[in-house]
Design a protein around this motif. Structure first.
Motif, PDB file in Angstrom:
ATOM      1  N   GLU A 175       0.738  -1.153   0.017  1.00 12.97           N
ATOM      2  CA  GLU A 175       0.015  -0.033   0.045  1.00 12.97           C
ATOM      3  C   GLU A 175       0.850   1.416   0.062  1.00 12.97           C
ATOM      4  O   GLU A 175       2.129   1.223   0.309  1.00 12.97           O
ATOM      5  N   ILE A 176       0.287   2.348  -0.499  1.00 16.30           N
ATOM      6  CA  ILE A 176       0.969   3.628  -0.146  1.00 16.30           C
ATOM      7  C   ILE A 176       0.103   4.700   0.307  1.00 16.30           C
ATOM      8  O   ILE A 176      -1.093   4.603   0.214  1.00 16.30           O
ATOM      9  N   GLN A 177       0.702   5.759   0.601  1.00 14.74           N
ATOM     10  CA  GLN A 177       0.044   6.737   1.145  1.00 14.74           C
ATOM     11  C   GLN A 177       0.860   8.020   0.827  1.00 14.74           C
ATOM     12  O   GLN A 177       2.120   8.153   0.960  1.00 14.74           O
ATOM     13  N   GLY A 178       0.202   9.127   0.210  1.00 15.01           N
ATOM     14  CA  GLY A 178       1.045  10.464   0.061  1.00 15.01           C
ATOM     15  C   GLY A 178       0.349  11.199  -1.078  1.00 15.01           C
ATOM     16  O   GLY A 178      -0.670  11.033  -1.525  1.00 15.01           O
ATOM     17  N   TYR A 179       0.959  12.330  -1.477  1.00 18.46           N
ATOM     18  CA  TYR A 179       0.507  13.342  -2.033  1.00 18.46           C
ATOM     19  C   TYR A 179       0.301  13.082  -3.747  1.00 18.46           C
ATOM     20  O   TYR A 179      -0.534  13.431  -4.503  1.00 18.46           O
ATOM     21  N   PHE A 180       0.971  11.772  -4.125  1.00 17.48           N
ATOM     22  CA  PHE A 180       0.873  11.398  -5.422  1.00 17.48           C
ATOM     23  C   PHE A 180      -0.556  10.950  -5.521  1.00 17.48           C
ATOM     24  O   PHE A 180      -1.313  11.231  -6.660  1.00 17.48           O
ATOM     25  N   PHE A 181      -1.398  10.496  -4.625  1.00 20.18           N
ATOM     26  CA  PHE A 181      -2.808  10.164  -4.787  1.00 20.18           C
ATOM     27  C   PHE A 181      -3.558  11.606  -4.122  1.00 20.18           C
ATOM     28  O   PHE A 181      -4.727  11.779  -4.666  1.00 20.18           O
ATOM     29  N   SER A 182      -3.309  11.904  -2.828  1.00 23.14           N
ATOM     30  CA  SER A 182      -4.157  12.689  -2.278  1.00 23.14           C
ATOM     31  C   SER A 182      -3.451  13.634  -1.202  1.00 23.14           C
ATOM     32  O   SER A 182      -2.592  12.757  -0.364  1.00 23.14           O
ATOM     33  N   ARG A 183      -3.574  14.677  -0.871  1.00 23.32           N
ATOM     34  CA  ARG A 183      -3.097  15.186   0.119  1.00 23.32           C
ATOM     35  C   ARG A 183      -4.358  14.984   1.205  1.00 23.32           C
ATOM     36  O   ARG A 183      -5.195  14.597   1.186  1.00 23.32           O
ATOM     37  N   PRO A 184      -3.806  15.344   2.492  1.00 21.49           N
ATOM     38  CA  PRO A 184      -4.834  15.118   3.677  1.00 21.49           C
ATOM     39  C   PRO A 184      -5.904  16.099   3.284  1.00 21.49           C
ATOM     40  O   PRO A 184      -5.838  17.264   3.013  1.00 21.49           O
ATOM     41  N   LEU A 185      -7.184  15.437   3.639  1.00 21.98           N
ATOM     42  CA  LEU A 185      -8.408  16.250   3.118  1.00 21.98           C
ATOM     43  C   LEU A 185      -9.275  16.729   4.579  1.00 21.98           C
ATOM     44  O   LEU A 185      -9.587  15.894   5.408  1.00 21.98           O
ATOM     45  N   PRO A 186      -9.884  17.830   4.552  1.00 25.14           N
ATOM     46  CA  PRO A 186     -10.834  17.963   5.707  1.00 25.14           C
ATOM     47  C   PRO A 186     -12.179  17.128   5.622  1.00 25.14           C
ATOM     48  O   PRO A 186     -12.409  16.499   4.508  1.00 25.14           O
ATOM     49  N   GLU A 187     -12.694  16.849   6.641  1.00 25.50           N
ATOM     50  CA  GLU A 187     -13.673  15.813   6.679  1.00 25.50           C
ATOM     51  C   GLU A 187     -14.691  15.877   5.605  1.00 25.50           C
ATOM     52  O   GLU A 187     -14.868  14.661   4.950  1.00 25.50           O
ATOM     53  N   PRO A 188     -15.391  16.914   5.106  1.00 24.94           N
ATOM     54  CA  PRO A 188     -16.201  16.859   4.123  1.00 24.94           C
ATOM     55  C   PRO A 188     -15.665  16.409   2.906  1.00 24.94           C
ATOM     56  O   PRO A 188     -16.301  15.699   1.927  1.00 24.94           O
ATOM     57  N   ASP A 189     -14.414  16.813   2.481  1.00 19.13           N
ATOM     58  CA  ASP A 189     -13.876  16.499   1.100  1.00 19.13           C
ATOM     59  C   ASP A 189     -13.413  14.875   1.545  1.00 19.13           C
ATOM     60  O   ASP A 189     -13.691  14.004   0.203  1.00 19.13           O
ATOM     61  N   ALA A 190     -13.049  14.503   2.566  1.00 22.09           N
ATOM     62  CA  ALA A 190     -12.770  12.956   2.825  1.00 22.09           C
ATOM     63  C   ALA A 190     -13.795  12.325   2.197  1.00 22.09           C
ATOM     64  O   ALA A 190     -14.110  11.093   1.973  1.00 22.09           O
ATOM     65  N   ARG A 191     -15.343  12.599   3.130  1.00 20.41           N
ATOM     66  CA  ARG A 191     -16.533  11.886   2.745  1.00 20.41           C
ATOM     67  C   ARG A 191     -16.421  12.034   1.391  1.00 20.41           C
ATOM     68  O   ARG A 191     -17.258  10.819   0.870  1.00 20.41           O
ATOM     69  N   ALA A 192     -16.494  13.016   0.906  1.00 22.95           N
ATOM     70  CA  ALA A 192     -17.073  12.849  -0.599  1.00 22.95           C
ATOM     71  C   ALA A 192     -15.975  12.173  -1.451  1.00 22.95           C
ATOM     72  O   ALA A 192     -16.384  11.569  -2.662  1.00 22.95           O
ATOM     73  N   MET A 193     -14.839  11.828  -1.115  1.00 20.89           N
ATOM     74  CA  MET A 193     -13.831  11.208  -1.665  1.00 20.89           C
ATOM     75  C   MET A 193     -14.338   9.781  -1.547  1.00 20.89           C
ATOM     76  O   MET A 193     -14.313   8.810  -2.559  1.00 20.89           O
ATOM     77  N   LEU A 194     -14.801   9.495  -0.389  1.00 20.28           N
ATOM     78  CA  LEU A 194     -15.060   7.897  -0.203  1.00 20.28           C
ATOM     79  C   LEU A 194     -16.437   7.551  -0.922  1.00 20.28           C
ATOM     80  O   LEU A 194     -16.583   6.528  -1.244  1.00 20.28           O
ATOM     81  N   LEU A 195     -17.307   8.581  -1.264  1.00 18.74           N
ATOM     82  CA  LEU A 195     -18.319   8.322  -2.092  1.00 18.74           C
ATOM     83  C   LEU A 195     -18.107   8.218  -3.650  1.00 18.74           C
ATOM     84  O   LEU A 195     -18.744   7.605  -4.132  1.00 18.74           O
ATOM     85  N   ARG A 196     -16.968   9.017  -3.792  1.00 19.46           N
ATOM     86  CA  ARG A 196     -16.626   8.985  -5.131  1.00 19.46           C
ATOM     87  C   ARG A 196     -15.720   7.625  -5.540  1.00 19.46           C
ATOM     88  O   ARG A 196     -15.762   7.054  -6.583  1.00 19.46           O
ATOM     89  N   ARG A 197     -14.994   7.261  -4.659  1.00 16.26           N
ATOM     90  CA  ARG A 197     -14.092   6.141  -4.642  1.00 16.26           C
ATOM     91  C   ARG A 197     -12.940   6.306  -5.801  1.00 16.26           C
ATOM     92  O   ARG A 197     -13.051   5.412  -6.770  1.00 16.26           O
ATOM     93  N   PRO A 198     -12.227   7.347  -6.010  1.00 13.17           N
ATOM     94  CA  PRO A 198     -11.184   7.304  -7.111  1.00 13.17           C
ATOM     95  C   PRO A 198     -10.062   6.381  -7.024  1.00 13.17           C
ATOM     96  O   PRO A 198      -9.911   5.912  -5.688  1.00 13.17           O
ATOM     97  N   ALA A 199      -9.618   5.776  -8.102  1.00 13.43           N
ATOM     98  CA  ALA A 199      -8.490   4.721  -7.941  1.00 13.43           C
ATOM     99  C   ALA A 199      -7.189   5.602  -8.235  1.00 13.43           C
ATOM    100  O   ALA A 199      -7.184   6.336  -8.924  1.00 13.43           O
ATOM    101  N   LEU A 200      -6.257   4.510  -7.922  1.00 12.99           N
ATOM    102  CA  LEU A 200      -4.914   5.093  -8.410  1.00 12.99           C
ATOM    103  C   LEU A 200      -4.712   4.858  -9.787  1.00 12.99           C
ATOM    104  O   LEU A 200      -5.266   4.098 -10.529  1.00 12.99           O
ATOM    105  N   PRO A 201      -4.120   5.898 -10.455  1.00 11.55           N
ATOM    106  CA  PRO A 201      -3.763   5.983 -12.032  1.00 11.55           C
ATOM    107  C   PRO A 201      -3.085   4.351 -12.465  1.00 11.55           C
ATOM    108  O   PRO A 201      -2.278   4.040 -11.324  1.00 11.55           O
TER     109      PRO A 201
END
Length: 383
Positions: free
Chosen positions: A347-373
Protein backbone atom coordinates in the motif's frame (compact mmCIF):
# COMPACT_ATOMS: atom_id res chain seq x y z
CA UNK A 1 26.05 11.54 45.92
CA UNK A 2 24.74 15.03 46.70
CA UNK A 3 27.50 15.54 49.29
CA UNK A 4 30.13 14.46 46.77
CA UNK A 5 28.76 16.90 44.17
CA UNK A 6 28.71 19.68 46.76
CA UNK A 7 32.35 18.98 47.61
CA UNK A 8 33.29 19.09 43.92
CA UNK A 9 31.55 22.45 43.49
CA UNK A 10 33.22 23.91 46.58
CA UNK A 11 36.62 22.75 45.38
CA UNK A 12 36.17 24.62 42.09
CA UNK A 13 35.50 28.07 43.60
CA UNK A 14 37.01 30.36 46.23
CA UNK A 15 36.05 30.63 49.86
CA UNK A 16 34.49 34.02 49.11
CA UNK A 17 32.06 32.51 46.60
CA UNK A 18 28.70 30.99 47.52
CA UNK A 19 27.67 27.39 46.81
CA UNK A 20 24.13 26.35 47.76
CA UNK A 21 21.71 23.54 47.09
CA UNK A 22 18.34 24.87 45.95
CA UNK A 23 16.59 21.52 46.30
CA UNK A 24 16.53 18.11 44.67
CA UNK A 25 19.61 17.84 42.49
CA UNK A 26 19.91 21.56 41.70
CA UNK A 27 22.78 23.67 42.98
CA UNK A 28 23.56 27.36 42.53
CA UNK A 29 26.92 29.13 42.56
CA UNK A 30 27.23 32.87 43.14
CA UNK A 31 30.58 34.39 42.19
CA UNK A 32 30.70 37.84 43.74
CA UNK A 33 33.68 39.12 41.76
CA UNK A 34 36.01 38.26 38.91
CA UNK A 35 37.96 34.98 39.12
CA UNK A 36 41.04 36.68 37.67
CA UNK A 37 41.90 35.06 34.36
CA UNK A 38 39.37 32.27 34.99
CA UNK A 39 36.19 33.28 33.13
CA UNK A 40 32.72 31.94 34.03
CA UNK A 41 32.82 29.73 30.93
CA UNK A 42 36.19 28.28 31.93
CA UNK A 43 34.93 27.67 35.46
CA UNK A 44 31.84 25.90 34.11
CA UNK A 45 34.02 23.65 31.96
CA UNK A 46 36.22 22.88 34.96
CA UNK A 47 33.15 21.87 36.97
CA UNK A 48 31.92 19.66 34.13
CA UNK A 49 35.28 17.92 33.89
CA UNK A 50 35.42 17.33 37.66
CA UNK A 51 31.85 16.02 37.74
CA UNK A 52 32.64 13.58 34.94
CA UNK A 53 35.24 11.77 37.09
CA UNK A 54 33.87 8.37 38.25
CA UNK A 55 32.46 8.26 41.77
CA UNK A 56 32.40 5.13 43.96
CA UNK A 57 29.32 4.57 46.13
CA UNK A 58 28.83 1.32 48.06
CA UNK A 59 31.49 -0.35 45.95
CA UNK A 60 29.87 0.67 42.65
CA UNK A 61 31.28 3.21 40.21
CA UNK A 62 28.93 5.92 38.95
CA UNK A 63 29.31 8.60 36.28
CA UNK A 64 27.81 12.01 37.07
CA UNK A 65 26.89 14.64 34.54
CA UNK A 66 25.49 18.10 35.01
CA UNK A 67 23.73 20.78 32.99
CA UNK A 68 25.02 24.27 33.74
CA UNK A 69 23.21 27.51 33.00
CA UNK A 70 24.89 30.89 33.54
CA UNK A 71 23.56 34.41 33.95
CA UNK A 72 25.74 37.51 34.35
CA UNK A 73 25.03 40.66 36.38
CA UNK A 74 23.97 43.24 35.27
CA UNK A 75 23.38 42.16 31.64
CA UNK A 76 21.05 39.27 32.53
CA UNK A 77 19.37 40.72 35.61
CA UNK A 78 19.58 43.41 38.28
CA UNK A 79 18.43 41.33 41.24
CA UNK A 80 18.89 37.81 42.59
CA UNK A 81 15.46 36.57 41.54
CA UNK A 82 15.93 37.59 37.90
CA UNK A 83 19.47 36.23 37.74
CA UNK A 84 18.36 32.88 39.20
CA UNK A 85 15.41 32.65 36.81
CA UNK A 86 17.58 33.35 33.78
CA UNK A 87 20.26 30.90 34.90
CA UNK A 88 17.51 28.31 35.32
CA UNK A 89 16.22 28.99 31.78
CA UNK A 90 19.75 28.57 30.42
CA UNK A 91 20.17 25.32 32.36
CA UNK A 92 16.97 23.80 30.94
CA UNK A 93 17.91 25.01 27.47
CA UNK A 94 21.19 23.18 27.99
CA UNK A 95 19.33 19.92 28.71
CA UNK A 96 17.89 20.04 25.20
CA UNK A 97 21.29 20.42 23.54
CA UNK A 98 22.98 17.06 22.92
CA UNK A 99 26.45 18.49 22.28
CA UNK A 100 26.84 20.94 25.16
CA UNK A 101 26.20 20.89 28.91
CA UNK A 102 27.02 24.59 29.45
CA UNK A 103 24.84 27.46 28.24
CA UNK A 104 24.84 31.21 28.88
CA UNK A 105 21.46 32.89 29.10
CA UNK A 106 20.40 34.85 26.02
CA UNK A 107 17.27 36.96 25.46
CA UNK A 108 16.33 34.57 22.66
CA UNK A 109 15.93 31.79 25.24
CA UNK A 110 13.39 33.92 27.10
CA UNK A 111 11.53 34.67 23.88
CA UNK A 112 11.38 30.98 22.99
CA UNK A 113 10.24 30.08 26.49
CA UNK A 114 7.53 32.76 26.35
CA UNK A 115 6.42 31.46 22.94
CA UNK A 116 6.32 27.89 24.26
CA UNK A 117 4.26 28.92 27.31
CA UNK A 118 1.88 30.85 25.03
CA UNK A 119 1.56 27.80 22.77
CA UNK A 120 0.97 25.48 25.73
CA UNK A 121 -1.74 27.75 27.11
CA UNK A 122 -3.27 27.97 23.63
CA UNK A 123 -3.36 24.17 23.37
CA UNK A 124 -5.21 23.93 26.65
CA UNK A 125 -7.76 26.47 25.44
CA UNK A 126 -7.98 24.66 22.10
CA UNK A 127 -9.14 21.52 23.89
CA UNK A 128 -11.73 23.47 25.86
CA UNK A 129 -12.97 25.43 22.81
CA UNK A 130 -12.84 22.45 20.41
CA UNK A 131 -10.47 24.20 17.99
CA UNK A 132 -8.90 20.94 16.81
CA UNK A 133 -10.02 19.37 13.54
CA UNK A 134 -9.17 16.16 11.74
CA UNK A 135 -7.98 15.83 8.17
CA UNK A 136 -7.86 12.45 6.45
CA UNK A 137 -5.28 11.08 4.01
CA UNK A 138 -6.18 8.01 1.95
CA UNK A 139 -4.16 4.81 1.91
CA UNK A 140 -4.27 2.94 -1.39
CA UNK A 141 -3.74 -0.69 -2.32
CA UNK A 142 -1.01 -0.82 -4.98
CA UNK A 143 -2.46 -3.86 -6.76
CA UNK A 144 -6.11 -2.86 -7.03
CA UNK A 145 -5.60 0.90 -6.89
CA UNK A 146 -8.51 1.16 -4.42
CA UNK A 147 -8.69 3.18 -1.21
CA UNK A 148 -8.33 0.68 1.63
CA UNK A 149 -7.87 3.03 4.56
CA UNK A 150 -7.46 6.57 5.85
CA UNK A 151 -5.10 8.16 8.34
CA UNK A 152 -6.61 10.73 10.69
CA UNK A 153 -4.26 13.70 11.00
CA UNK A 154 -4.67 16.35 13.69
CA UNK A 155 -4.85 20.04 12.80
CA UNK A 156 -5.23 23.05 15.08
CA UNK A 157 -7.37 25.90 13.74
CA UNK A 158 -6.52 28.67 16.21
CA UNK A 159 -8.55 31.91 16.08
CA UNK A 160 -5.42 33.83 17.14
CA UNK A 161 -2.65 31.92 15.35
CA UNK A 162 -4.48 30.55 12.32
CA UNK A 163 -3.82 26.99 11.12
CA UNK A 164 -0.90 25.84 13.29
CA UNK A 165 1.26 23.10 11.70
CA UNK A 166 1.45 19.86 13.73
CA UNK A 167 5.26 20.01 13.88
CA UNK A 168 4.91 23.22 15.91
CA UNK A 169 2.38 22.13 18.51
CA UNK A 170 2.74 18.34 18.81
CA UNK A 171 6.21 18.50 20.52
CA UNK A 172 4.85 21.07 23.00
CA UNK A 173 1.80 18.89 23.64
CA UNK A 174 4.07 15.91 24.29
CA UNK A 175 6.39 17.81 26.63
CA UNK A 176 3.49 19.26 28.62
CA UNK A 177 1.65 15.90 28.69
CA UNK A 178 -1.39 17.54 27.07
CA UNK A 179 -0.91 14.94 24.35
CA UNK A 180 -2.79 12.40 26.49
CA UNK A 181 -5.98 14.50 26.53
CA UNK A 182 -5.51 15.55 22.91
CA UNK A 183 -4.96 11.93 21.90
CA UNK A 184 -8.16 10.92 23.67
CA UNK A 185 -10.03 13.62 21.73
CA UNK A 186 -8.59 12.32 18.44
CA UNK A 187 -9.72 8.77 19.23
CA UNK A 188 -13.24 9.87 20.16
CA UNK A 189 -13.54 12.23 17.20
CA UNK A 190 -12.34 9.57 14.76
CA UNK A 191 -14.88 7.06 16.04
CA UNK A 192 -17.66 9.68 16.02
CA UNK A 193 -16.80 10.62 12.41
CA UNK A 194 -16.91 6.97 11.33
CA UNK A 195 -20.33 6.69 12.95
CA UNK A 196 -21.58 9.81 11.14
CA UNK A 197 -20.31 8.48 7.81
CA UNK A 198 -21.95 5.10 8.32
CA UNK A 199 -25.25 6.70 9.28
CA UNK A 200 -25.08 8.81 6.11
CA UNK A 201 -24.52 5.74 3.93
CA UNK A 202 -20.85 6.51 3.18
CA UNK A 203 -18.84 3.35 2.32
CA UNK A 204 -16.28 3.59 5.13
CA UNK A 205 -12.79 2.11 5.35
CA UNK A 206 -10.60 1.61 8.44
CA UNK A 207 -9.13 4.82 9.87
CA UNK A 208 -5.66 4.93 11.46
CA UNK A 209 -4.88 7.11 14.48
CA UNK A 210 -1.38 8.01 15.68
CA UNK A 211 -0.75 7.13 19.33
CA UNK A 212 1.89 9.01 21.35
CA UNK A 213 4.30 7.11 23.58
CA UNK A 214 2.92 8.81 26.71
CA UNK A 215 -0.60 7.64 25.78
CA UNK A 216 0.53 4.08 25.27
CA UNK A 217 2.56 4.14 28.49
CA UNK A 218 -0.72 4.16 30.43
CA UNK A 219 -1.66 0.57 31.10
CA UNK A 220 -5.36 1.52 31.02
CA UNK A 221 -5.06 2.76 27.44
CA UNK A 222 -7.14 -0.16 26.21
CA UNK A 223 -10.01 1.11 28.39
CA UNK A 224 -9.71 4.53 26.73
CA UNK A 225 -10.03 2.87 23.32
CA UNK A 226 -12.97 0.75 24.43
CA UNK A 227 -14.77 3.83 25.78
CA UNK A 228 -14.31 5.70 22.48
CA UNK A 229 -15.70 2.72 20.55
CA UNK A 230 -18.62 2.28 22.96
CA UNK A 231 -19.64 5.96 22.68
CA UNK A 232 -19.87 5.73 18.90
CA UNK A 233 -20.92 2.11 18.45
CA UNK A 234 -18.26 1.68 15.75
CA UNK A 235 -16.90 -1.75 14.84
CA UNK A 236 -13.38 -2.09 16.39
CA UNK A 237 -12.15 -3.41 13.03
CA UNK A 238 -12.61 0.07 11.57
CA UNK A 239 -9.99 1.53 13.92
CA UNK A 240 -6.24 1.14 13.48
CA UNK A 241 -3.65 2.40 15.95
CA UNK A 242 -0.28 3.57 14.62
CA UNK A 243 2.49 3.00 17.17
CA UNK A 244 6.13 4.08 16.95
CA UNK A 245 8.68 1.27 16.89
CA UNK A 246 10.45 2.57 20.02
CA UNK A 247 7.31 2.36 22.20
CA UNK A 248 8.45 -0.89 23.76
CA UNK A 249 11.88 0.26 24.86
CA UNK A 250 10.83 1.29 28.38
CA UNK A 251 8.60 -1.66 29.29
CA UNK A 252 8.61 -4.21 26.47
CA UNK A 253 6.62 -6.90 28.27
CA UNK A 254 3.97 -4.44 29.48
CA UNK A 255 3.76 -3.02 25.94
CA UNK A 256 3.26 -6.45 24.40
CA UNK A 257 0.58 -7.34 26.98
CA UNK A 258 -1.28 -4.09 26.23
CA UNK A 259 -1.08 -4.73 22.49
CA UNK A 260 -2.59 -8.18 22.96
CA UNK A 261 -5.45 -6.69 24.98
CA UNK A 262 -6.10 -4.23 22.14
CA UNK A 263 -5.95 -7.10 19.65
CA UNK A 264 -8.52 -8.98 21.73
CA UNK A 265 -10.88 -5.99 21.37
CA UNK A 266 -10.53 -6.30 17.59
CA UNK A 267 -8.24 -3.33 16.99
CA UNK A 268 -5.78 -3.32 14.08
CA UNK A 269 -2.27 -2.00 14.70
CA UNK A 270 0.64 -0.73 12.63
CA UNK A 271 4.23 0.22 13.42
CA UNK A 272 4.66 3.80 12.20
CA UNK A 273 7.80 5.44 10.74
CA UNK A 274 9.57 2.08 10.67
CA UNK A 275 13.35 2.33 10.34
CA UNK A 276 13.76 5.63 12.20
CA UNK A 277 13.73 4.26 15.76
CA UNK A 278 15.82 1.80 17.72
CA UNK A 279 13.45 -1.06 18.43
CA UNK A 280 14.65 -4.55 19.19
CA UNK A 281 13.71 -6.87 16.33
CA UNK A 282 13.31 -9.73 18.79
CA UNK A 283 10.31 -7.82 20.22
CA UNK A 284 8.97 -6.84 16.82
CA UNK A 285 8.22 -10.46 15.95
CA UNK A 286 6.09 -10.68 19.11
CA UNK A 287 4.04 -7.57 18.37
CA UNK A 288 0.50 -8.46 17.23
CA UNK A 289 0.57 -5.84 14.47
CA UNK A 290 -0.77 -5.91 10.93
CA UNK A 291 1.43 -3.47 9.00
CA UNK A 292 4.82 -1.80 8.91
CA UNK A 293 4.79 1.80 7.64
CA UNK A 294 7.95 2.80 5.76
CA UNK A 295 8.98 6.29 6.85
CA UNK A 296 8.76 9.02 4.22
CA UNK A 297 12.43 9.92 4.78
CA UNK A 298 13.29 6.67 2.99
CA UNK A 299 10.50 6.86 0.43
CA UNK A 300 11.57 10.35 -0.68
CA UNK A 301 14.96 9.05 -1.78
CA UNK A 302 13.69 5.79 -3.22
CA UNK A 303 14.23 6.73 -6.87
CA UNK A 304 17.47 8.69 -6.40
CA UNK A 305 19.37 7.14 -3.49
CA UNK A 306 20.67 3.56 -3.54
CA UNK A 307 20.80 3.34 0.26
CA UNK A 308 17.19 4.46 0.65
CA UNK A 309 16.16 1.98 -2.05
CA UNK A 310 17.94 -0.81 -0.19
CA UNK A 311 16.29 0.12 3.12
CA UNK A 312 12.81 0.24 1.57
CA UNK A 313 13.36 -3.14 -0.09
CA UNK A 314 14.59 -4.62 3.21
CA UNK A 315 11.59 -3.31 5.17
CA UNK A 316 9.15 -4.71 2.60
CA UNK A 317 10.91 -8.08 2.76
CA UNK A 318 10.94 -8.01 6.57
CA UNK A 319 7.24 -7.18 6.73
CA UNK A 320 6.30 -10.02 4.38
CA UNK A 321 8.54 -12.52 6.20
CA UNK A 322 6.63 -11.68 9.40
CA UNK A 323 3.26 -12.02 7.68
CA UNK A 324 2.65 -8.26 7.70
CA UNK A 325 1.73 -5.75 5.01
CA UNK A 326 4.11 -2.94 4.06
CA UNK A 327 2.79 0.57 3.43
CA UNK A 328 5.01 3.39 2.18
CA UNK A 329 4.38 6.93 3.43
CA UNK A 330 5.23 10.16 1.62
CA UNK A 331 4.79 8.80 -1.91
CA UNK A 332 4.82 11.77 -4.27
CA UNK A 333 5.99 10.64 -7.73
CA UNK A 334 5.16 8.04 -10.35
CA UNK A 335 8.77 6.76 -10.21
CA UNK A 336 8.33 6.00 -6.51
CA UNK A 337 5.05 4.18 -7.19
CA UNK A 338 6.63 2.13 -9.98
CA UNK A 339 9.58 1.07 -7.81
CA UNK A 340 7.36 0.23 -4.82
CA UNK A 341 5.15 -1.84 -7.10
CA UNK A 342 8.20 -3.68 -8.42
CA UNK A 343 9.47 -4.38 -4.89
CA UNK A 344 6.12 -5.83 -3.83
CA UNK A 345 4.98 -3.04 -1.50
CA UNK A 346 1.32 -3.53 -0.54
CA UNK A 347 0.00 0.00 0.00
CA UNK A 348 0.98 3.64 -0.38
CA UNK A 349 0.05 6.94 1.19
CA UNK A 350 1.09 10.39 0.01
CA UNK A 351 0.55 13.41 -2.22
CA UNK A 352 0.78 11.31 -5.41
CA UNK A 353 -2.76 10.13 -4.70
CA UNK A 354 -4.09 12.79 -2.34
CA UNK A 355 -3.13 15.37 0.24
CA UNK A 356 -4.79 15.16 3.67
CA UNK A 357 -8.40 16.30 3.23
CA UNK A 358 -10.85 18.08 5.56
CA UNK A 359 -13.72 15.87 6.71
CA UNK A 360 -16.28 17.02 4.07
CA UNK A 361 -13.78 16.39 1.25
CA UNK A 362 -12.77 13.01 2.68
CA UNK A 363 -16.45 12.03 2.87
CA UNK A 364 -16.95 13.08 -0.77
CA UNK A 365 -13.87 11.11 -1.82
CA UNK A 366 -15.18 7.94 -0.14
CA UNK A 367 -18.43 8.37 -2.06
CA UNK A 368 -16.58 8.83 -5.39
CA UNK A 369 -13.97 6.15 -4.66
CA UNK A 370 -11.30 7.36 -7.11
CA UNK A 371 -8.63 4.82 -8.03
CA UNK A 372 -4.86 5.06 -8.36
CA UNK A 373 -3.80 5.79 -11.95
CA UNK A 374 -2.51 2.85 -13.96
CA UNK A 375 1.28 2.52 -13.60
CA UNK A 376 3.53 0.63 -16.03
CA UNK A 377 0.59 -0.76 -17.97
CA UNK A 378 -0.78 -2.75 -15.04
CA UNK A 379 -4.58 -2.48 -14.96
CA UNK A 380 -6.50 -1.90 -11.79
CA UNK A 381 -10.13 -1.94 -10.84
CA UNK A 382 -11.69 1.46 -10.26
CA UNK A 383 -13.69 0.24 -7.25
Amino acid sequence: MLRIVAAVLRSCVRDSDTVARLGGDEFVLMLDSSQGQLTPAMLAERISERLAEPVTLSGQQHIISGSIGLSIYPDDGLDAEELLRHADIAMYHCKGQPCSNVQFFTPDMQRRLDARVTLEQGLLRALQREEFVLHFQPQVDLRSGEIVGLEALLRWQSPELGLVPPMEFIPVAEESNLIVDIGKWVLEKTCATLREWQDAGVPVVPVAVNIAASQFARQDFDTTVEDALAKSGVDPGLLELELTESLSMGDPMGCIALMHRLRAIGINMAIDDFGTGYSNLSYLKRFPVDRLKIDKSFTSGLATNAEDHAIVTAVISLAHSLGLKAIAEGVETEDQVRLLLAEGCDEIQGYFFSRPLPEPDARAMLLRRPALPVISGKSRGAG
